[in-house]
Design a protein around this motif. Structure first.
Motif, PDB file in Angstrom:
ATOM      1  N   ALA A 137       0.822  -1.231   0.000  1.00 56.60           N
ATOM      2  CA  ALA A 137       0.000   0.000   0.000  1.00 56.60           C
ATOM      3  C   ALA A 137       0.851   1.275   0.000  1.00 56.60           C
ATOM      4  CB  ALA A 137      -0.926  -0.014   1.202  1.00 56.60           C
ATOM      5  N   TRP A 138       2.013   1.244   0.667  1.00 52.65           N
ATOM      6  CA  TRP A 138       2.964   2.361   0.734  1.00 52.65           C
ATOM      7  C   TRP A 138       2.263   3.690   0.980  1.00 52.65           C
ATOM      8  CZ3 TRP A 138       7.582   2.491   2.335  1.00 52.65           C
ATOM      9  CH2 TRP A 138       8.485   3.503   1.983  1.00 52.65           C
ATOM     10  N   LYS A 139       2.291   4.636   0.029  1.00 45.39           N
ATOM     11  CA  LYS A 139       1.684   5.964   0.267  1.00 45.39           C
ATOM     12  C   LYS A 139       0.225   6.011  -0.161  1.00 45.39           C
ATOM     13  CE  LYS A 139       5.668   7.868   1.461  1.00 45.39           C
ATOM     14  NZ  LYS A 139       6.655   8.502   0.639  1.00 45.39           N
ATOM     15  N   LEU A 140      -0.371   4.877  -0.464  1.00 42.73           N
ATOM     16  CA  LEU A 140      -1.774   4.783  -0.893  1.00 42.73           C
ATOM     17  C   LEU A 140      -2.046   5.617  -2.145  1.00 42.73           C
ATOM     18  CD1 LEU A 140      -3.344   5.000   2.675  1.00 42.73           C
ATOM     19  CD2 LEU A 140      -3.397   3.002   1.186  1.00 42.73           C
ATOM     20  N   GLY A 141      -0.995   5.706  -2.995  1.00 42.45           N
ATOM     21  CA  GLY A 141      -1.095   6.553  -4.185  1.00 42.45           C
ATOM     22  C   GLY A 141      -2.174   6.129  -5.171  1.00 42.45           C
ATOM     23  N   ASP A 155       2.204  -3.288   4.221  1.00 40.29           N
ATOM     24  CA  ASP A 155       3.429  -2.980   3.482  1.00 40.29           C
ATOM     25  C   ASP A 155       4.616  -3.578   4.232  1.00 40.29           C
ATOM     26  OD1 ASP A 155       4.094  -0.862   1.092  1.00 40.29           O
ATOM     27  OD2 ASP A 155       5.811  -1.281   2.381  1.00 40.29           O
ATOM     28  N   LYS A 156       5.572  -4.111   3.457  1.00 42.86           N
ATOM     29  CA  LYS A 156       6.770  -4.703   4.067  1.00 42.86           C
ATOM     30  C   LYS A 156       7.526  -3.639   4.871  1.00 42.86           C
ATOM     31  CE  LYS A 156      11.104  -6.876   2.621  1.00 42.86           C
ATOM     32  NZ  LYS A 156      11.313  -8.294   2.797  1.00 42.86           N
ATOM     33  N   PHE A 157       7.496  -2.400   4.393  1.00 38.58           N
ATOM     34  CA  PHE A 157       8.245  -1.339   5.073  1.00 38.58           C
ATOM     35  C   PHE A 157       7.308  -0.368   5.803  1.00 38.58           C
ATOM     36  CE2 PHE A 157      11.020  -2.858   1.637  1.00 38.58           C
ATOM     37  CZ  PHE A 157      12.102  -3.256   2.411  1.00 38.58           C
ATOM     38  N   ASP A 187       1.752  -4.140  -5.906  1.00 35.80           N
ATOM     39  CA  ASP A 187       2.542  -3.243  -6.764  1.00 35.80           C
ATOM     40  C   ASP A 187       3.981  -3.247  -6.237  1.00 35.80           C
ATOM     41  OD1 ASP A 187       3.643  -1.121  -8.166  1.00 35.80           O
ATOM     42  OD2 ASP A 187       2.566   0.424  -7.045  1.00 35.80           O
ATOM     43  N   LEU A 188       4.729  -4.288  -6.613  1.00 39.03           N
ATOM     44  CA  LEU A 188       6.122  -4.415  -6.138  1.00 39.03           C
ATOM     45  C   LEU A 188       7.062  -3.536  -6.951  1.00 39.03           C
ATOM     46  CD1 LEU A 188       6.792  -8.220  -5.636  1.00 39.03           C
ATOM     47  CD2 LEU A 188       6.870  -6.450  -3.892  1.00 39.03           C
ATOM     48  N   PRO A 189       8.235  -3.185  -6.416  1.00 34.58           N
ATOM     49  CA  PRO A 189       9.219  -2.478  -7.238  1.00 34.58           C
ATOM     50  C   PRO A 189       9.553  -3.306  -8.481  1.00 34.58           C
ATOM     51  CG  PRO A 189       9.900  -2.503  -4.944  1.00 34.58           C
ATOM     52  CD  PRO A 189       8.719  -3.424  -5.045  1.00 34.58           C
ATOM     53  N   SER A 204      11.684   1.075  -1.139  1.00 33.91           N
ATOM     54  CA  SER A 204      10.365   0.811  -1.695  1.00 33.91           C
ATOM     55  C   SER A 204      10.385   0.792  -3.215  1.00 33.91           C
ATOM     56  CB  SER A 204       9.389   1.872  -1.234  1.00 33.91           C
ATOM     57  OG  SER A 204       9.711   3.089  -1.849  1.00 33.91           O
ATOM     58  N   GLU A 216      11.596 -12.166  -5.222  1.00 32.47           N
ATOM     59  CA  GLU A 216      10.595 -11.453  -4.414  1.00 32.47           C
ATOM     60  C   GLU A 216       9.236 -11.401  -5.133  1.00 32.47           C
ATOM     61  OE1 GLU A 216      11.075 -10.332  -1.112  1.00 32.47           O
ATOM     62  OE2 GLU A 216      12.763 -11.649  -1.490  1.00 32.47           O
TER      63      GLU A 216
HETATM   64  C1  SAM Z   1       6.042   1.056  -6.046  1.00 32.80           C
HETATM   65  S1  SAM Z   1       5.858   0.943  -4.333  1.00 32.80           S
HETATM   66  C2  SAM Z   1       4.132   0.780  -4.099  1.00 32.80           C
HETATM   67  C3  SAM Z   1       3.436   2.108  -4.238  1.00 32.80           C
HETATM   68  C4  SAM Z   1       1.986   2.077  -3.865  1.00 32.80           C
HETATM   69  N1  SAM Z   1       1.218   1.322  -4.824  1.00 32.80           N
HETATM   70  C5  SAM Z   1       1.453   3.494  -3.758  1.00 32.80           C
HETATM   71  O1  SAM Z   1       0.599   3.835  -4.567  1.00 32.80           O
HETATM   72  O2  SAM Z   1       1.878   4.235  -2.912  1.00 32.80           O
HETATM   73  C6  SAM Z   1       6.490  -0.664  -4.049  1.00 32.80           C
HETATM   74  C7  SAM Z   1       6.091  -1.265  -2.732  1.00 32.80           C
HETATM   75  O3  SAM Z   1       6.645  -2.567  -2.573  1.00 32.80           O
HETATM   76  C8  SAM Z   1       7.101  -2.734  -1.220  1.00 32.80           C
HETATM   77  N2  SAM Z   1       8.189  -3.707  -1.251  1.00 32.80           N
HETATM   78  C9  SAM Z   1       9.482  -3.482  -1.571  1.00 32.80           C
HETATM   79  N3  SAM Z   1      10.171  -4.643  -1.516  1.00 32.80           N
HETATM   80  C10 SAM Z   1       9.293  -5.607  -1.166  1.00 32.80           C
HETATM   81  C11 SAM Z   1       9.416  -7.012  -0.953  1.00 32.80           C
HETATM   82  N4  SAM Z   1      10.560  -7.653  -1.089  1.00 32.80           N
HETATM   83  N5  SAM Z   1       8.296  -7.685  -0.599  1.00 32.80           N
HETATM   84  C12 SAM Z   1       7.132  -7.050  -0.430  1.00 32.80           C
HETATM   85  N6  SAM Z   1       6.953  -5.720  -0.637  1.00 32.80           N
HETATM   86  C13 SAM Z   1       8.030  -5.002  -0.986  1.00 32.80           C
HETATM   87  C14 SAM Z   1       7.535  -1.350  -0.816  1.00 32.80           C
HETATM   88  O4  SAM Z   1       7.530  -1.170   0.572  1.00 32.80           O
HETATM   89  C15 SAM Z   1       6.517  -0.466  -1.533  1.00 32.80           C
HETATM   90  O5  SAM Z   1       5.398  -0.282  -0.773  1.00 32.80           O
END
Ligand code: SAM
Length: 309
Positions: A137-141, A155-157, A187-189, A204, A216
């Motif tokens: 979910a991160w920043k819920l963008g 979220d993992k972080f 939505d993973l990196p 992230s 991952e």
């Molecule tokens: C592109 S961001 C997601 C953005 C989110 N959709 C938003 O709108 O704010 C990628 C996300 O993947 C998570 N992430 C990074 N590495 C990860 C891993 N190994 N397993 C699970 N989640 C991971 C990050 O914490 C981050 O929230």
């Protein structure tokens, strides 16, 4: 006040609530509504129409007074909308924000991620007004402009975020038995950067190696598969990128891994980023991390795993 600062207009909220959510004045929201030709009263009617029809389809035995009590509306309002055969339409030369989604159902390339998710919900889960669960979910963008936040956000972080709504992904793994969910968003990196260039805030957005990235993605696909019910859907955002001067077709790798995990691809949308339409990937520092488009795959959990021969 520029109306372009308004990026989170929700037709189901009051003008005042929209002003607060967008950090602008009430007058700015009013001029936004006027400039866009938004028909607020029809949006309200569409909102009630959808809500009442949805409730009635989920409770087929209930009559107007019970539905009205369930939704906190008057019985007459419920009767009026139950009688309607079609969603209300906006006045001439005006638009209703809420019925835009019906028109978008026929478009598979959009330049708003939120609109893509709204369309996916409208097509694949028409009875729901939000997704159940977002694991990144991160920043819920993703969730703005009238798309409600999912019921559960992980979220993992999450510890890096100052947001108690976002729980630690580890909790998701233990809190829910397998087969608990009807739908999940991920939505993973989707890029690799060497650790030397990684800052604390990049966790992230990048992985440190291609192996880490693939494993991952595979782990998350498997986790989603376990927690979904059979026929549940996984909405999975991904994109291709350039790695060591060669394209890496991550979207193809995701399709392969998802199939091996036991998912069937049932829909596909392309997100064209309006801010990067002409990016020249050969000459920017974003070479390995920002392509101009991404994919939103919709996978369905199958009963049996189908391996390709
Ligand atoms: C592109 S961001 C997601 C953005 C989110 N959709 C938003 O709108 O704010 C990628 C996300 O993947 C998570 N992430 C990074 N590495 C990860 C891993 N190994 N397993 C699970 N989640 C991971 C990050 O914490 C981050 O929230």
């Amino acid at each position: 006040m520029k109306t372009s600062r308004i990026t989170n207009y929700d037709p189901t909220l009051s003008v005042e609530e929209n002003a607060a959510n967008n950090n602008v004045t009430v007058a700015a929201i009013r001029s936004f509504i006027q400039a866009k030709g938004i028909d607020r009263s029809t949006d309200r009617q569409i909102y009630l129409y959808d809500k009442i029809k949805e409730y009635a389809s989920q409770h087929p035995e209930e009559k107007a007074p019970r539905i009205a009590a369930g939704l906190g509306l008057s019985a007459n309002t419920v009767r009026k909308y139950l009688k309607m055969q079609e969603q209300p339409r906006p006045k001439k030369k005006k638009i209703a924000v809420l019925n835009q989604i019906d028109k978008m159902k026929f478009i598979s390339i959009l330049n708003s991620q939120t609109d893509i998710l709204k369309v996916i919900l409208a097509i694949h889960r028409p009875q729901r007004d939000r997704f159940q669960c977002d694991l990144t979910a991160w920043k819920l963008g993703f969730y703005k402009n009238g798309l409600h936040k999912p019921t559960l956000c992980y979220d993992k972080f999450s510890s890096l975020l100052n947001n108690r709504e976002i729980r630690d992904l580890e909790d998701f793994k233990t809190a829910w038995p397998d087969g608990s969910f009807d739908n999940i968003v991920i939505d993973l990196p989707c890029s690799v950067e060497m650790p030397a260039t990684k800052s604390r805030f990049d966790v992230s957005t990048h992985f440190s190696s291609l192996d880490e990235l693939c494993s991952e993605h595979e782990k998350m696909l498997r986790l989603a598969y376990r927690k979904l019910q059979t026929n549940g859907i996984l909405v999975y955002k991904t994109m291709d990128f350039t790695f060591q001067n060669a394209p890496y077709w991550l979207s193809d790798a995701v399709l392969r891994m998802a199939k091996e995990t036991g998912f069937e691809l049932i829909d596909k949308f392309i997100y064209a980023d309006p801010n990067q339409p002409k990016i020249d990937r050969r000459h920017t520092r974003f070479t390995s991390s920002v392509p101009a488009h991404a994919y939103f795959f919709v996978f369905r959990k199958q009963t049996q795993i189908c391996y390709t021969l």
